[in-house]
Scaffold this motif. Structure first.
Motif, mmCIF file in Angstrom:
data_model
loop_
_atom_site.group_PDB
_atom_site.id
_atom_site.type_symbol
_atom_site.label_atom_id
_atom_site.label_comp_id
_atom_site.label_asym_id
_atom_site.label_seq_id
_atom_site.Cartn_x
_atom_site.Cartn_y
_atom_site.Cartn_z
ATOM 1 N N GLU A 1 -17.518 10.978 -6.968
ATOM 2 C CA GLU A 1 -16.261 10.651 -7.650
ATOM 3 C C GLU A 1 -16.553 9.878 -8.941
ATOM 4 O O GLU A 1 -15.978 10.147 -9.988
ATOM 5 C CB GLU A 1 -15.397 9.825 -6.692
ATOM 6 C CG GLU A 1 -13.968 9.654 -7.134
ATOM 7 C CD GLU A 1 -13.063 9.329 -5.940
ATOM 8 O OE1 GLU A 1 -13.037 10.090 -4.943
ATOM 9 O OE2 GLU A 1 -12.363 8.311 -5.997
ATOM 10 N N SER B 1 -11.382 6.587 -4.084
ATOM 11 C CA SER B 1 -11.014 5.315 -4.702
ATOM 12 C C SER B 1 -9.553 4.973 -4.417
ATOM 13 O O SER B 1 -9.217 3.795 -4.244
ATOM 14 C CB SER B 1 -11.238 5.382 -6.209
ATOM 15 O OG SER B 1 -12.564 5.750 -6.491
ATOM 16 N N ALA B 2 -8.702 5.977 -4.376
ATOM 17 C CA ALA B 2 -7.286 5.720 -4.094
ATOM 18 C C ALA B 2 -7.116 5.176 -2.679
ATOM 19 O O ALA B 2 -6.344 4.243 -2.440
ATOM 20 C CB ALA B 2 -6.461 6.998 -4.287
ATOM 21 N N ALA B 3 -7.859 5.749 -1.735
ATOM 22 C CA ALA B 3 -7.777 5.271 -0.345
ATOM 23 C C ALA B 3 -8.341 3.860 -0.235
ATOM 24 O O ALA B 3 -7.776 2.988 0.430
ATOM 25 C CB ALA B 3 -8.527 6.226 0.583
ATOM 26 N N SER B 4 -9.439 3.638 -0.886
ATOM 27 C CA SER B 4 -10.074 2.331 -0.885
ATOM 28 C C SER B 4 -9.140 1.294 -1.527
ATOM 29 O O SER B 4 -8.925 0.200 -0.989
ATOM 30 C CB SER B 4 -11.399 2.483 -1.646
ATOM 31 O OG SER B 4 -11.958 1.284 -2.010
ATOM 32 N N ASN B 5 -8.549 1.645 -2.645
ATOM 33 C CA ASN B 5 -7.589 0.767 -3.320
ATOM 34 C C ASN B 5 -6.466 0.353 -2.369
ATOM 35 O O ASN B 5 -6.071 -0.813 -2.330
ATOM 36 C CB ASN B 5 -6.996 1.510 -4.528
ATOM 37 C CG ASN B 5 -6.068 0.648 -5.351
ATOM 38 O OD1 ASN B 5 -6.391 -0.483 -5.703
ATOM 39 N ND2 ASN B 5 -4.884 1.167 -5.663
ATOM 40 N N GLY B 6 -5.973 1.312 -1.590
ATOM 41 C CA GLY B 6 -4.909 1.009 -0.631
ATOM 42 C C GLY B 6 -5.312 -0.081 0.361
ATOM 43 O O GLY B 6 -4.492 -0.916 0.753
ATOM 44 N N GLN B 7 -6.595 -0.085 0.745
ATOM 45 C CA GLN B 7 -7.052 -1.098 1.708
ATOM 46 C C GLN B 7 -7.164 -2.479 1.052
ATOM 47 O O GLN B 7 -6.893 -3.494 1.693
ATOM 48 C CB GLN B 7 -8.391 -0.686 2.322
ATOM 49 C CG GLN B 7 -8.321 0.572 3.192
ATOM 50 C CD GLN B 7 -7.312 0.456 4.319
ATOM 51 O OE1 GLN B 7 -6.134 0.781 4.191
ATOM 52 N NE2 GLN B 7 -7.762 -0.032 5.459
ATOM 53 N N PRO C 1 0.844 -1.195 0.000
ATOM 54 C CA PRO C 1 0.000 0.000 0.000
ATOM 55 C C PRO C 1 0.888 1.257 0.000
ATOM 56 O O PRO C 1 1.953 1.247 0.617
ATOM 57 C CB PRO C 1 -0.768 -0.091 1.320
ATOM 58 C CG PRO C 1 -0.499 -1.459 1.874
ATOM 59 C CD PRO C 1 0.768 -1.945 1.272
ATOM 60 N N PRO D 1 -8.876 5.396 6.503
ATOM 61 C CA PRO D 1 -8.389 6.144 5.340
ATOM 62 C C PRO D 1 -9.467 6.542 4.351
ATOM 63 O O PRO D 1 -9.371 7.609 3.731
ATOM 64 C CB PRO D 1 -7.382 5.195 4.691
ATOM 65 C CG PRO D 1 -7.717 3.835 5.200
ATOM 66 C CD PRO D 1 -8.294 4.046 6.572
ATOM 67 N N ILE D 2 -10.509 5.724 4.196
ATOM 68 C CA ILE D 2 -11.556 6.058 3.227
ATOM 69 C C ILE D 2 -12.347 7.258 3.736
ATOM 70 O O ILE D 2 -12.589 8.221 3.001
ATOM 71 C CB ILE D 2 -12.468 4.846 2.953
ATOM 72 C CG1 ILE D 2 -11.624 3.668 2.408
ATOM 73 C CG2 ILE D 2 -13.576 5.212 1.971
ATOM 74 C CD1 ILE D 2 -12.398 2.377 2.210
#
Lengths: 312, 312, 312, 312
Positions: free
Chosen positions: C201, D272-278, A268, C270-271
């Motif tokens: 988004e 979406s970037a934060a969600s992707n990280g998870q 991540p 984070p979300i």
């Protein structure tokens, strides 16, 4: 210097390449240069370099060849495309000739680096390839203080050392493949993007909080975090002056590549992802071609107009 | 030094305070000190300082008083609570006495700074208050190389200068209220948290990509981003050695305060928010009391055990 | 209904409270109401309710009292402040009286809930307190289809059931403290903020990609994700119509409270942090008082003007 | 049905394809099927379908051809590779034959869609191509309740309608290119990833706050946000049961594609970037092949072991 002395080749005489080739000449190397537009080769000829008319002429003649091209496309074209390419020149050498070492100093992505490296090493047996992108600007190129981030075999690295040491002050072999050099460079770009992004965020907060921004930058400059990048970019942010040095779109592209790498590796990277979002926003607000310090603009509600500056 | 010389007071003789008070004595000031536990005052007495038994004794005697307390609670207690407090001492001074300037060097949040400042200035007419938190560690305190980040009225700042210059090498008046000093400090903490968070992210990527991490740190150390913080914390991350210097929970608390400030001011702070998330994860993984370089652990799937280190 | 029948009290006759109290009257309860501005009590009087002139009058008379106030400040004032307060009324009851159960339906933060609950239960022995914030709008209040999210002791919950069932269609005891109700409500607000943020988004991406936004919303409406919130807010985003229903600043405040809770609990969020950043940007762009669907604007470079709408 | 009746072709008889082809047969179409492993075609033969031995046989015979392949690689191989491919079959048709319409229902990225579409339409004049990826599982395929997300020319769309309506309950023409269908699908995947990511975040917070998670899910199920996805995935999260339905690595891949699209379009996508990280973190913790509800695990410090399940 005798005519028999080994020749060092140099492909690409842009702002950086011209200075680097001059360093090679100036440190007593017997140099042959090539540039697509031949006019740019004239200053090198006057310094004593031979001027070739194709990349193939250089690689068929010289045992050690450096390339410094503008982008991945140019790096591939010069190295691989057609009968005038570096690959063609290597293939044309007699079997008895010394093996060539080809050092690509262009900044390219890992895939391009691997592709060019494979083409070069496949051109003739024992051909060496080293990816050696640089850190530093044209002044460093002029003064021989570039940093070389190398990726490739130890043998190719060692063959390149005399040239690298003529042009730079430090060099590192960071991994065994061309892609490793690109990835190492990317690691620095991630830090650069995130530090300048953080600086922009902090400056936006300072301004909104009514703090003395110039004094804050001074304090930062006295702290354990002090670094030339923050000093320079902090001043540009205060002045709202974004004359391009390294553009927003280039910094953002590097963050994007780093995020794709992180994704491939399963790591991540939330800070880089957040920072990337701010550079994209700066692009969206019309700052794509401005200096990447313009990420500061992403923290304002309205697009600010830039002040007139005198020097172009 | 005559008995009539103006006395400088010092409240709080912890690791930092003891060194700071020593600097005052060492530069020829006539000093009176106070510490809750009187044993810690003994070395200062031996250096020539007078030892008071309450904060009020110090503020009723001295015209310029510095405080260096462990946290907001202690800063408030010493300044404001009860008949032994600094406020009580100021209120007890004869109307003809010179007005006191009280300089609080403790690191406190903006709200505490404002609260203490209001209590002190209300204690007697013309009393001055300056918030002056420091940047630097005990070695800087010993060597007189602290940096003072000041917030308050120009008059209080000027009255404090002789003491500040005995204890530190640089000072800035960053704003006109005590809260401004706290907010300026927070700006530095945001940069610190984000830079070290980014470094952790980059080191995790480097490791996963199979790059030589030590060489990457060397390259960073030669770049325009080079700074002592990254050098020190990068080494700790490589060694997986998180003996606490400045703890994860403290760094995270500062990011939290900065995010609340950003929220109050209506400024998005996505990079700090992402960085904050990683420090919270480090807390979650059991590193709350480790050095904040341990944010590196937030990038691993499993909690790593720390290597044995010799010094406790 | 005999005069001896137990009276149910109701404090606060705003848009929601007036409908809720009417439900109580309409289902045959013997009701006494109070509102700061007495004019608003008139319709209830005409329905048959008694009208009190102070909160204390209600709590000294009724065994079960509901409160529905506008905000934490009002909830505290009515419950706790001065000789006319609910607490004063409870304290004034004879020792032989049945213990009061006080049910606060106002939406308040956890700290306020705990504070009001403590004051109420301390007013007299065996007094019960239940926090019971609602989900639903004035139409649900009118139709008795509110949802009650309760936090408190089982005994208080059971005492409140007849009133809750007159005013709502579902009720849950989510935890044993007043703060639990506030925290449960916050959980829903987090989902609401994040879902609408994600929708914004996705709509911004769809528009930039040249896709048919109306069709995309239709597809979403046929998927396993279909929900009334996305249907309603998606339409508003397409029309760029942000007449306030639930404002940006309120949604963002809830995300802020949730992030503080996450921070306290040591859970990364984070979300929600990313989503919060977009609501802050919408505030920054001037949409604080618009409907929270206006988070869509945070994805545009320029502040868009809103279309004229007929009903204000 | 006479031998002269127009034949509908179907390429790919996996779990989805077999059901879809059965629907075509069941609604009275004259169907010819192809599958790489011929054994899977047997049930269709028994239902009355003709069985071809190559894709070319199908496209040379049928005027309307559907393809449902496992991934982009298979979609390209069947459509384009070699003398047995769909393209070869189209090219082999007499000039007087009716033009073919080729409908690719496989889920592919935008680039693959464009590539296959270009190859098909270039195979013969007036050949039509429609990308028509589906939303729905094998039960929807069996029951004819699939949703078709189409991208292509209006003419191809209209030619496909009889087949689409035999296999699905809704269809949309979302844009004029095959890539538009892929991008529209991606929009739904973004929502799915972000909603389930938010749900995981909220459930983690609820658990840490000591709230009754089952009751929270019930409340959510009564709110305006209620949707079948949250209901199903929330239960799995509560039970810590991640038997794969749609895997973490697939959901994360879709978020990655969406982020690359956002980057290309210059639209920030921080949620979406934060969600992707998870989801990346869930991969890192060993959940890549589990159901994407396992993003819940990214909120825990330690990797949890999954409970034994009986699988249904």
């Amino acid at each position: 210097m005798s005519a028999a002395a080994p020749r060092v080749g140099f492909l690409g005489l842009g702002i950086m390449g011209a200075q680097m080739a001059s360093r090679l000449v100036g440190t007593g190397q017997n140099v042959m240069v090539y540039n697509r537009s031949v006019a740019k080769a004239e200053p090198l000829r006057q310094l004593g370099a031979a001027v070739a008319s194709t990349p193939a002429e250089v690689t068929s003649t010289c045992d050690l060849v450096f390339a410094m091209l503008a982008d991945p496309k140019a790096a591939k074209a010069v190295a691989m495309d057609g009968p005038d390419s570096a690959v063609a020149g290597i293939a044309a050498r007699p079997a008895s000739a010394k093996p060539v070492t080809y050092v690509d100093c262009s900044t390219v992505d890992a895939a391009t680096g691997e592709q060019v490296g494979n083409a070069i090493t496949a051109a003739a047996p024992r051909t060496g390839f080293l990816a050696a992108p640089v850190s530093g600007g044209w002044r460093d190129a002029r003064d021989g203080t570039l940093l070389f981030l190398c990726g490739g075999h130890q043998t190719a690295y060692e063959a390149a050392v005399p040239g690298l040491d003529a042009m730079g002050s430090r060099r590192w072999l960071l991994g065994s493949t061309p892609g490793d050099a690109a990835r190492a460079k990317l690691m620095l770009q991630v830090m650069m993007g995130n530090i300048v992004g953080s600086l922009a965020e902090m400056m936006a907060l300072s301004k909104a909080a009514g703090l003395d921004e110039a004094a804050i930058l001074e304090v930062l400059g006295e702290s354990a975090m002090a670094n030339p990048l923050c000093k320079a970019k902090g001043e540009l942010m205060r002045k709202n002056d974004y004359k391009p040095n390294f553009q927003v779109y280039l910094q953002q592209k590097d963050l994007r590549l780093a995020l794709q790498l992180a994704d491939d590796l399963g790591v991540p990277a939330p800070i880089s992802a957040a920072s990337n979002g701010q550079y994209i926003r700066a692009r969206q607000m019309g700052f794509a071609d401005k200096d990447f310090a313009a990420v500061r603009a992403a923290y304002e509600a309205e697009v600010m107009s830039e002040p007139e500056t005198e020097d172009a």
